[in-house]
Design an enzyme around this catalytic site. Structure first.
Site, PDB file in Angstrom:
ATOM      1  N   GLU A  51       0.720  -1.455   0.103  1.00  0.00           N
ATOM      2  CA  GLU A  51      -0.299   0.658   0.269  1.00  0.00           C
ATOM      3  C   GLU A  51       0.837   1.245   0.398  1.00  0.00           C
ATOM      4  O   GLU A  51       0.418   2.249  -0.350  1.00  0.00           O
ATOM      5  CB  GLU A  51      -0.960  -0.025   1.448  1.00  0.00           C
ATOM      6  CG  GLU A  51      -1.571  -0.818   1.028  1.00  0.00           C
ATOM      7  CD  GLU A  51      -1.252  -2.463   1.922  1.00  0.00           C
ATOM      8  OE1 GLU A  51      -2.003  -3.033   1.769  1.00  0.00           O
ATOM      9  OE2 GLU A  51      -0.192  -2.675   2.230  1.00  0.00           O
ATOM     10  N   PHE A 113      -9.978  -8.163  13.853  1.00  0.00           N
ATOM     11  CA  PHE A 113      -9.169  -8.167  13.479  1.00  0.00           C
ATOM     12  C   PHE A 113      -8.667  -7.144  12.243  1.00  0.00           C
ATOM     13  O   PHE A 113      -9.903  -7.068  11.373  1.00  0.00           O
ATOM     14  CB  PHE A 113      -9.628 -10.272  12.882  1.00  0.00           C
ATOM     15  CG  PHE A 113      -8.362  -9.977  11.803  1.00  0.00           C
ATOM     16  CD1 PHE A 113      -7.232  -9.906  12.231  1.00  0.00           C
ATOM     17  CD2 PHE A 113      -8.880  -9.430   9.748  1.00  0.00           C
ATOM     18  CE1 PHE A 113      -6.544 -11.641  11.439  1.00  0.00           C
ATOM     19  CE2 PHE A 113      -7.396 -10.737   9.566  1.00  0.00           C
ATOM     20  CZ  PHE A 113      -7.039 -10.841   9.600  1.00  0.00           C
ATOM     21  N   GLN A 114      -7.845  -6.549  12.008  1.00  0.00           N
ATOM     22  CA  GLN A 114      -7.372  -5.886  10.897  1.00  0.00           C
ATOM     23  C   GLN A 114      -8.158  -4.733  11.474  1.00  0.00           C
ATOM     24  O   GLN A 114      -8.101  -3.878  10.219  1.00  0.00           O
ATOM     25  CB  GLN A 114      -7.027  -6.657   9.854  1.00  0.00           C
ATOM     26  CG  GLN A 114      -6.103  -7.376   9.295  1.00  0.00           C
ATOM     27  CD  GLN A 114      -6.199  -8.087   8.456  1.00  0.00           C
ATOM     28  OE1 GLN A 114      -7.419  -7.585   7.911  1.00  0.00           O
ATOM     29  NE2 GLN A 114      -4.468  -8.047   7.493  1.00  0.00           N
ATOM     30  N   LYS A 163     -17.036  -1.873   6.704  1.00  0.00           N
ATOM     31  CA  LYS A 163     -17.226  -3.022   5.843  1.00  0.00           C
ATOM     32  C   LYS A 163     -18.696  -3.083   5.915  1.00  0.00           C
ATOM     33  O   LYS A 163     -19.744  -3.818   4.916  1.00  0.00           O
ATOM     34  CB  LYS A 163     -16.746  -4.370   6.362  1.00  0.00           C
ATOM     35  CG  LYS A 163     -17.445  -5.691   5.114  1.00  0.00           C
ATOM     36  CD  LYS A 163     -16.193  -6.750   5.369  1.00  0.00           C
ATOM     37  CE  LYS A 163     -16.725  -7.404   3.814  1.00  0.00           C
ATOM     38  NZ  LYS A 163     -15.063  -8.448   4.326  1.00  0.00           N
ATOM     39  N   MET A 467      24.566  11.498   2.436  1.00  0.00           N
ATOM     40  CA  MET A 467      24.308  12.365   2.407  1.00  0.00           C
ATOM     41  C   MET A 467      24.416  12.725   4.496  1.00  0.00           C
ATOM     42  O   MET A 467      24.329  13.889   4.468  1.00  0.00           O
ATOM     43  CB  MET A 467      22.816  11.787   2.446  1.00  0.00           C
ATOM     44  CG  MET A 467      21.613  14.158   2.750  1.00  0.00           C
ATOM     45  SD  MET A 467      23.167  15.976   2.258  1.00  0.00           S
ATOM     46  CE  MET A 467      22.406  14.945   0.664  1.00  0.00           C
TER      47      MET A 467
END
Length: 554
Positions: A51, A113-114, A163, A467
């Protein structure tokens, strides 16, 4: 007619003119992906490797076009993987809409969950975010998100959809996009005062930032510069706003900016900051910034006025509108004395030496520009390579140099390159990255291979985190702590394993040959460019320093 929430999401995106979205499926959004199957001929979905790649791709899409990029992610880790990309877009004012799924409303707050409270996480790094609690509000919420993302100071907006809302049904009918209203208002008295300041000044200097790009006002800016013969500089975000070879363009200013632009800022009697926020990479020492000048700031965001540097005069509004109405009030000048002084400053500019035996970064950038001409897009990651690209890219068009300026996100580049190329299929896209940054995002090469997205990647490899190592040399007495990268990556074999074509170069002639061949390829390529570990970005003003602290040599 009633539609499921999943269908309404996709249909609303289509109504908003979205052609491409970037995302990754998961349980909370599986029904959105099921709906996508039905609309696959109307909207293009790019499956990234994770993602974060989707967020950076949506960002690159937005940066290169001014349109709103779109990313789609599932709940929990899918949503949190978007966070760095959202923050990157927020810091640089890039329009983006992120849609996340979440657990059903009945399970929110139960450590399901999640489950994650993504709106709470992203509240400080979005212009606005929404949780849709009522299916009847879904369509209008998404429409509002697009309006917010591209109105005023642009930025990312997140829409979180549980959902049960995705699975619910409600009536839907197509609606026109909400009108994005520009701030057309301005105070004539303020413009007259500003014009008087400009006309009476003897040593004016323009300092322009990313707001000029976002407001599409670079033409008006160039007209102002040429009419009053005002020399100008740019921030990292404004590369391409000024003509690269223009006599009045003094290039990038700040920590790694040109010596001449920093001296001009030091000695100006009027500094006109246009769409710039006085970042600490430009205003390195706010107590000693443009010490001899009156400072005027023009910005779309009122909160930026006086935030980092106290100014003498601030104007809030759309830059394009302000400049368009300011121009008739500006006198024509030649400013021969001031420009003669600045030409002497230009004699102090750092000029790197060429080499045929080893690869010098400035030669790489100049060759790329020579081969591809003006109409190509450079994307960078973050580090030394980013500064070399900025210094020597030669860009004279806006939206052609894409980089993470505010957040400084290593790993930004490949995803952003994918977004930029898909938004601009007829323009070459070249990613300039370092070995450190590339290892953070190289999995997205497989995305480019899968979709046949031609990206030329140049990896400036010094086997160091360059850097930070450079700072350790100049500021920490060569105490090189954890900057010896020394990965044993074989970039040619890696490219082959991913399905791309790879090259490895040790001198500039090998690079020229490799780059010429990569231009002929139909798919993505990776060119390893081996550079000396002691190559540094010069000039350099240390953080908190002034022009008196300029570093011009190892």
């Amino acid at each position: 007619m009633e539609y499921k929430g999943a269908d309404i999401i996709i249909k609303t995106l289509i109504d908003e003119g979205v052609e491409t979205i970037f995302g990754y499926p998961g349980g909370a959004v599986i029904d959105i992906y099921n709906a996508l199957y039905d609309y696959r001929d109307e909207i293009n979905h790019i499956l990234t490797c994770d993602e974060s790649g989707a967020a950076h791709a949506a960002d690159g899409y937005g940066r290169s076009t001014g349109k709103t990029g779109v990313a789609l992610a599932t709940s929990g880790p899918g949503a949190t993987n978007l966070v760095t990309g959202i923050a990157t877009a927020f810091m640089d004012s890039i329009p983006m809409v992120c849609i996340t799924g979440n657990v059903p409303t009945s399970l929110i707050g139960k450590d399901s969950f999640q489950e994650i409270y993504i709106t709470g996480i992203t509240m400080p790094i979005t212009k606005h975010n929404f949780v849709v609690r009522d299916i009847s509000e879904l369509q209008d919420t998404i429409r509002r998100a697009f309006k917010i993302a591209n109105t005023g100071r642009k930025g990312p907006v997140l829409v979180d959809v549980p959902k049960d809302i995705i699975l619910s049904y409600t009536e839907y009918e197509p609606k026109e996009r909400l009108e994005i209203q520009k701030n057309e208002s301005f105070d004539e008295g303020e413009l007259e005062k500003l014009a008087e300041l400009i006309n009476k000044s003897e040593r004016p200097f323009i300092y322009c930032g990313g707001g000029v790009t976002n407001s599409e006002s670079y033409k008006e800016l160039r007209d102002l510069i040429n009419k009053n013969k005002i020399p100008a500089c740019n921030t990292l975000m404004a590369i391409g706003v000024l003509g690269y070879e223009d006599e009045l363009n003094f290039g990038m200013v700040g920590m790694h900016g040109r010596v001449s632009s920093n001296y001009a800022m030091e000695n100006a009697d009027l500094v006109l900051a246009i769409g710039a926020r006085f970042s600490d990479r430009v205003a390195l020492n706010t107590k000693h910034f443009a010490p001899n000048a009156k400072i005027v700031q023009i910005d779309i965001d009122k909160s930026e006025i006086d935030k980092n540097v106290l100014v003498d005069f601030g104007i809030v509004g759309d830059i394009k509108v302000i400049l368009k109405n300011l121009l008739p009030l500006i006198e024509e000048r030649n400013r021969s004395e001031w420009l003669a002084t600045l030409r002497k400053y230009k004699e102090k500019d750092y000029v790197p030496e060429d080499s045929e035996d080893e690869i010098k970064p400035h030669q790489v950038m100049k060759y790329v520009s020579e081969v591809l001409g003006e109409d190509f897009i450079i994307v960078t990651d973050v580090g030394q390579h980013q500064m070399w690209a900025a210094q020597y890219c030669g860009k004279t068009n806006p939206r052609s140099f894409l980089t993470s300026a505010g957040l400084g996100t290593m790993g930004f580049g490949y995803g952003a390159s994918i977004g930029a190329k898909l938004a601009n299929p007829n323009r070459p896209v070249v990613l300039i990255t370092g070995d450190g940054s590339f290892h953070m995002n190289m999995n997205e090469v497989t995305t480019a291979v899968k979709y046949g997205i031609k990206i030329i990647t140049i990896v400036m490899n010094n086997n160091k985190l360059g850097m930070v190592r450079q700072w350790q040399h100049f500021l920490y007495s060569d105490r090189y702590s954890q900057t010896d990268y020394d990965k044993q990556t074989d970039y040619v074999k890696l490219a082959d394993a991913f399905g791309a074509k790879g090259y490895s170069c040790s001198n500039i002639e090998e690079f020229r040959n490799s780059f010429d061949d990569s231009v002929k390829q139909n798919g993505p390529t990776i060119i390893e460019v081996k550079i000396n570990e002691d190559e540094v970005v010069l000039p350099m003003i240390p953080a908190g320093g002034t022009v008196e602290d300029l570093i011009l040599g190892w």
